[in-house]
Design an enzyme around this catalytic site. Structure first.
Site, PDB file in Angstrom:
ATOM      1  N   SER A  75      30.047 -10.669   3.298  1.00  0.00           N
ATOM      2  CA  SER A  75      30.213 -12.315   3.339  1.00  0.00           C
ATOM      3  C   SER A  75      30.986 -12.706   4.417  1.00  0.00           C
ATOM      4  CB  SER A  75      30.444 -12.778   2.008  1.00  0.00           C
ATOM      5  OG  SER A  75      31.008 -14.220   2.209  1.00  0.00           O
TER       6      SER A  75
ATOM      7  N   TYR B 160      38.483 -12.229  -3.540  1.00  0.00           N
ATOM      8  CA  TYR B 160      37.009 -12.484  -2.996  1.00  0.00           C
ATOM      9  C   TYR B 160      37.394 -12.081  -1.398  1.00  0.00           C
ATOM     10  CZ  TYR B 160      32.333 -14.025  -1.704  1.00  0.00           C
ATOM     11  OH  TYR B 160      31.020 -14.151  -1.008  1.00  0.00           O
TER      12      TYR B 160
ATOM     13  N   LYS C  92      35.552  -8.445   0.573  1.00  0.00           N
ATOM     14  CA  LYS C  92      34.667  -8.667   1.719  1.00  0.00           C
ATOM     15  C   LYS C  92      35.197  -8.255   2.989  1.00  0.00           C
ATOM     16  CE  LYS C  92      31.817 -10.258  -1.183  1.00  0.00           C
ATOM     17  NZ  LYS C  92      30.690  -9.459  -1.710  1.00  0.00           N
TER      18      LYS C  92
ATOM     19  N   THR D   5      23.537 -18.660  -6.963  1.00  0.00           N
ATOM     20  CA  THR D   5      23.481 -18.071  -8.448  1.00  0.00           C
ATOM     21  C   THR D   5      23.962 -18.855  -9.415  1.00  0.00           C
ATOM     22  OG1 THR D   5      25.866 -17.692  -8.196  1.00  0.00           O
ATOM     23  CG2 THR D   5      24.475 -15.835  -7.161  1.00  0.00           C
TER      24      THR D   5
END
Length: 104
Positions: A36, A48, A52, A83
């Site tokens: 991402s 996060y 990534k 999502t």
């Protein structure tokens, strides 16, 4: 960690596939990781982004090491995905702050 473990299992298979190719015009086997833009710019949280960025770097380094065996690597950034968790953040009113005001 699971991305690394999967690539570690896949790499010998990819090398074996590359060794079986006799025609130099064939494309090399491709090991593709999903990441991402969160690895390059703040998105959601530190964990996060670091995760990534780690996938990005791992794919780059694997490409360097696997090139001599005829295996290519790449990383795909699929973009924003609607999502259930992301849609719930919109409902909860936390999406804009967490995503840096990205449109979902």
């Amino acid at each position: 960690r699971s991305t690394y473990a999967t690539c570690r299992v896949a790499a010998p298979i990819m090398i074996e596939t590359a060794n079986k190719q006799n025609d130099e015009r064939k494309r090399p086997p491709l090991l593709c990781c999903i990441s991402s833009f969160g690895g390059k710019s703040y998105t959601f949280n530190v964990a996060y982004g670091v995760g990534k960025a780690g996938v990005d770097r791992m794919a780059q380094d694997m490409g360097y090491q696997l090139k001599k065996y005829g295996v290519a690597t790449t990383v795909l950034y699929p973009g924003l995905v609607k999502t259930e968790a992301n849609l719930q953040m919109v409902v909860d009113g936390t999406w804009d702050e967490a995503s840096g005001n990205l449109d979902l």
